[in-house]
Design an enzyme around this catalytic site. Structure first.
Site, PDB file in Angstrom:
ATOM      1  N   ASP A 193       0.848  -1.192   0.000  1.00 59.09           N
ATOM      2  CA  ASP A 193       0.000   0.000   0.000  1.00 59.09           C
ATOM      3  C   ASP A 193       0.888   1.248   0.000  1.00 59.09           C
ATOM      4  O   ASP A 193       2.118   1.166   0.172  1.00 59.09           O
ATOM      5  CB  ASP A 193      -0.896  -0.031   1.242  1.00 59.09           C
ATOM      6  CG  ASP A 193      -2.128   0.838   1.113  1.00 59.09           C
ATOM      7  OD1 ASP A 193      -2.312   1.466   0.055  1.00 59.09           O
ATOM      8  OD2 ASP A 193      -2.911   0.891   2.080  1.00 59.09           O
ATOM      9  N   GLU A 199       2.675   5.213  -3.899  1.00 63.42           N
ATOM     10  CA  GLU A 199       2.644   6.198  -4.993  1.00 63.42           C
ATOM     11  C   GLU A 199       4.017   6.850  -5.292  1.00 63.42           C
ATOM     12  O   GLU A 199       4.238   7.174  -6.467  1.00 63.42           O
ATOM     13  CB  GLU A 199       1.602   7.275  -4.690  1.00 63.42           C
ATOM     14  CG  GLU A 199       0.173   6.809  -4.824  1.00 63.42           C
ATOM     15  CD  GLU A 199      -0.263   5.870  -3.697  1.00 63.42           C
ATOM     16  OE1 GLU A 199      -1.069   4.964  -3.955  1.00 63.42           O
ATOM     17  OE2 GLU A 199       0.253   6.028  -2.571  1.00 63.42           O
ATOM     18  N   ASP A 231      -9.057   4.248  -2.284  1.00 63.49           N
ATOM     19  CA  ASP A 231      -9.931   4.589  -1.161  1.00 63.49           C
ATOM     20  C   ASP A 231     -11.206   5.273  -1.648  1.00 63.49           C
ATOM     21  O   ASP A 231     -11.357   6.502  -1.590  1.00 63.49           O
ATOM     22  CB  ASP A 231      -9.180   5.488  -0.178  1.00 63.49           C
ATOM     23  CG  ASP A 231      -7.985   4.776   0.449  1.00 63.49           C
ATOM     24  OD1 ASP A 231      -7.991   3.538   0.473  1.00 63.49           O
ATOM     25  OD2 ASP A 231      -7.068   5.471   0.923  1.00 63.49           O
TER      26      ASP A 231
END
Length: 807
Positions: free
Chosen positions: A385, A388, A466
């Site tokens: 997770d 980015e 999300d």
């Protein structure tokens, strides 16, 4: 632009140059053109995504030259470059334009970057660029690719988590593809600034793009897979229902959720563990107060038929004592640094943290080795997770002065974060996947990652991030997943029910019903929101949700067969209508009229209502052909011509050619099920309900034949876990109906994998009359439902069933 001259020709293509730049037209395959431009003595850089076989491939195009033009041609496409200006035109073998430069120049410099401008025809629809939250057609909008943490994103928000700089153009039944292989911040404008101009470019990096000639979208997708690879077949359990939350905070809570799923008879295969598993949010640790015996918990889950997936964020907490990942990485010089040479430190979940330099192979090896302890105790999969990369300082991502070591031709060069930002997450997944391959060389890795770049599908599945618990985000989930599939990420998910917020009982039920037909089905919810497991809200929602998940498990033979097809061909499991029906309505993409619909493989049309918060009758577009109600097996005979909605609600009939004209049917929303239709001419394999994919199905293999003149179907199976299964099984089935007679042929089984069934139950839907089987065997014919049912013994050799009956 100064005049170009031909510098050289080869089996790959032709190179031209002028005083400013060198331009190469190369054809790795007959239907693929690569355009590469180097300016100001640039040095070529290796691609992070193009597979080695494609890099080495040469199509040996036919090269010719006149005073004005140099031409590269194959049996699929023709590329012509104007020597006076460098302007490029790409056409198919019949001379139909595919992609034409809009100006008398091959590109325009924009500071340190560039812009490519192409002519945009009035009716061209554009699809792709990954999971941008909005309608499927990108025409008339502009986009930026810069991987960004986007908590609670909204419709139209851009950029999001991923950079997939690949798109498909579709017009009048013909498709082409464009892939810009550039990891810098890129932008795409599909007629927003200028309605007849398509622009794409980057703030830096190479001018290197590929044009795929098609002519169908399926051809384009397989050409893209030739360049970027196909996704590996995941473990079969990954196709099961998966239960997650941020977070199950204790071992007792986690095992309690798993046991209740079994007690409620809700099929499920996976339990996920988010940050609360970890000691102070540090990756590769366990909070032994909340999870005092995590190895035993993992084994207990295995005993219940669950796989365990654990979060391992890319951040390594800067802890000098007692935290081996930091000490080991520091000693191996595995972390990114600033331009001044200091190790880069920033705030993340674990406090002050450092970050692996994933563009450097030794750093990837270091990272992959960190999984050994979790692999040893039996953890089945891992979740990367925040990659980015997302931080809690420095503006939310790496500082501009971060530098990366980049493995290149025979050495290492230093690159800026501006170059590596968009590919960092994909390389995180690559490092995880590589580590698992080394630690468990016989087993298929399972890696989930949020941020990625094109080609990242070779290492991990992904999800859309999300999202919100709203009806609008349920609507958005379909085009987002379809776009990910077009970009190679067939194995993709959304947070079913939404991550941020609280779904109403009706929304959670409907989302689970739609999600049952998504490639990957994960129910995941946020910290401090109400629990979101299937039994919340009680009856009748529990029964409806259980039934949706059971339907997914009965369909598992079909889902696994689609997954294996994806791993060979690159064709996604979840497909836009224009991929399967390119010639429908004179080549008009039906998705523009059917935004909530999608194909699951070639056999099933999934068609939930577009506005679930307004449960009223709605229209389903049926592509050309015969269709059946999937739930009842009844053929749809009462349909009407499909309409194209125009300005102010006006409408016109879609398609004048009866053979390619779509039809429509009015559907009343049913709270128990969503609308699903089976395509005539397909054969869909099923088995009876199971509680998890490791459970051996009871009863026969079930083959549902949705009758048309010719029907085909395939089934694939193996052990569900091995990288290279020692044995596999492939079964081809066909059926023909003509002149009051039918013939079903089950071909000899391919492969040596032992089937779980000993009998095959065949159901023919759509048979109006039945005059008996030719061999006098037993069969049950339901006149009212036009359904013939029979059972035959399984045989390794060919089985033929013939009988009398009319469609």
């Amino acid at each position: 632009m100064r005049r170009f001259v031909v510098e050289s020709e080869s089996g790959a293509g032709v190179i031209v140059r002028n005083d400013d730049c060198t331009l190469a037209l190369e054809m790795p395959r007959a239907d693929i053109l690569r355009v590469r431009i180097l300016c100001h003595d640039e040095t070529p850089v290796p691609s992070w995504v193009i597979v080695e076989s494609a890099q080495a491939a040469q199509a040996a195009p036919r090269i010719s030259q006149s005073d004005d033009v140099v031409t590269c041609a194959t049996d699929c496409l023709i590329a012509e470059l104007a020597l006076a200006t460098g302007a490029l035109s790409v056409r198919d073998i019949n001379g139909h334009p595919i992609l034409l430069d809009a100006d008398d120049a091959p590109f325009h410099e924009r500071g340190a970057g560039f812009t490519i401008r192409k002519h945009l025809t009035p009716e061209l629809a554009i699809f792709g660029l990954g999971d941008k939250p909005g309608r499927l057609n990108r025409r008339g909008r502009s986009f930026v690719n810069w991987n960004t943490d986007s908590y609670a994103f909204q419709e139209g928000q851009d950029p999001l988590y991923k950079d997939i700089p690949f798109f498909i153009g579709h017009e009048s039944g013909r498709s082409f593809g464009v892939f810009l292989d550039n990891t810098w911040r890129t932008r795409f404008d599909f007629g927003s600034a200028e309605e007849d101009v398509l622009e794409f470019g980057a703030t830096g990096g190479p001018i290197d793009y590929y044009v795929m000639a098609g002519p169908t979208a399926a051809d384009v997708l397989q050409a893209y897979a030739f360049l970027t690879g196909t996704p590996p077949l995941p473990p079969k359990w990954a196709l099961g229902y998966q239960q997650s939350r941020y977070s199950y905070k204790t071992a007792d809570e986690a095992i309690g959720i798993a046991r209740r799923l079994r007690e409620e008879r809700i099929p499920a295969d996976v339990m996920w563990f988010d940050l609360h598993l970890l000691d102070q949010n540090r990756s590769f640790t366990v909070d032994t107060k909340a999870f005092p015996d995590f190895p035993t918990l993992v084994q207990d889950l295995h005993g219940l038929g669950f796989a365990a997936v654990v979060i391992t964020d890319f951040q390594i907490a800067q802890v000098e004592e007692g935290y081996a990942p930091y000490r080991g990485g520091y000693e191996q010089d595995a972390f990114v640094r600033r331009q001044d040479g200091s190790v880069y430190v920033a705030q993340s979940w674990g406090g002050p943290s450092v970050f692996p330099d994933f563009s450097h192979e030794p750093s990837r090896l270091f990272w992959g080795g960190l999984y050994s302890g979790l692999v040893e105790i039996g953890v089945n999969g891992f979740w990367n997770d925040m990659n980015e990369p997302a931080l809690f300082s420095d503006g939310g991502t790496f500082a501009k002065d971060v530098v990366h070591r980049i493995d290149t031709f025979g050495g290492i060069r230093q690159g800026t974060h501006a170059e590596m930002h968009n590919v960092y997450g994909m390389l995180n997944g690559r490092a995880t996947y590589g580590g698992l391959r080394r630690l468990r060389p016989e087993s298929r890795p399972f890696v989930m990652m949020r941020a990625t770049y094109a080609g990242g599908h070779r290492y991990a599945i992904t999800w859309t991030g999300d999202n919100l618990s709203t009806w609008n985000h349920l609507r958005l989930s379909t085009p987002m997943l379809l776009s990910l599939g077009l970009g190679g990420f067939s194995f993709a998910a959304v947070n079913l029910g939404g991550f941020v917020g609280t779904p109403s009982p009706e929304l959670l039920t409907r989302w689970l019903q739609v999600g049952a037909f998504n490639p990957i089905a994960i129910n995941h919810s946020d910290l401090m929101t109400p629990m979101q497991e299937p039994w919340v809200h009680g009856e009748p929602h529990l029964t409806r949700r259980r039934a949706a998940i059971e339907a997914r498990y009965r369909l598992m033979p079909y889902l696994y067969t689609l997954a294996e097809e994806t791993s060979r061909t690159g064709l996604p499991m979840m497909r836009p209508l224009f991929v399967e029906f390119p010639q429908a309505a004179s080549g008009y993409p039906l998705d523009l009229e059917a935004g909530s619909q999608f194909m699951l493989g070639r056999a099933l049309l999934i068609a939930p209502e577009p506005f679930g918060e307004m449960p009223e009758n709605y229209t389903v577009i049926l592509p050309p052909g015969t269709w059946y109600d999937y739930w009842t097996g009844i053929r749809l005979d009462e349909t009407v011509p499909a309409k194209l909605t125009g300005n102010s609600g006006t409408s016109t009939t879609l398609g004048a050619d009866d053979a390619h004209a779509p039809r429509a049917v009015t559907v009343s929303p049913d709270p128990d099920v969503i609308a699903v239709f089976a395509r005539g001419g397909t054969i869909v394999p099923h088995h009876d309900t199971i509680q998890h994919t490791g459970e051996r199905p009871q009863g026969p293999l079930r083959l549902d034949i949705y009758a048309a003149a010719e029907c085909i179907g395939t089934l694939y199976d193996d052990d569900g876990m091995s990288i290279e299964p020692a044995a596999m099984l492939r079964l081809h089935v066909r059926a023909n109906f003509a002149d009051g007679h039918f013939r079903i042929v089950i071909a000899p089984r391919e492969g040596s994998f032992a089937p779980w069934w000993t009998e095959i139950a065949i159901t023919i839907h759509g048979l109006s009359t039945f005059g008996g089987l030719d061999d006098g065997g037993n069969a049950d014919f339901d006149t009212g439902r036009r359904r013939l049912s029979l059972i035959v013994a399984d045989r390794a050799e060919e089985t033929v069933i013939e009988g009398m009956g009319n469609l």
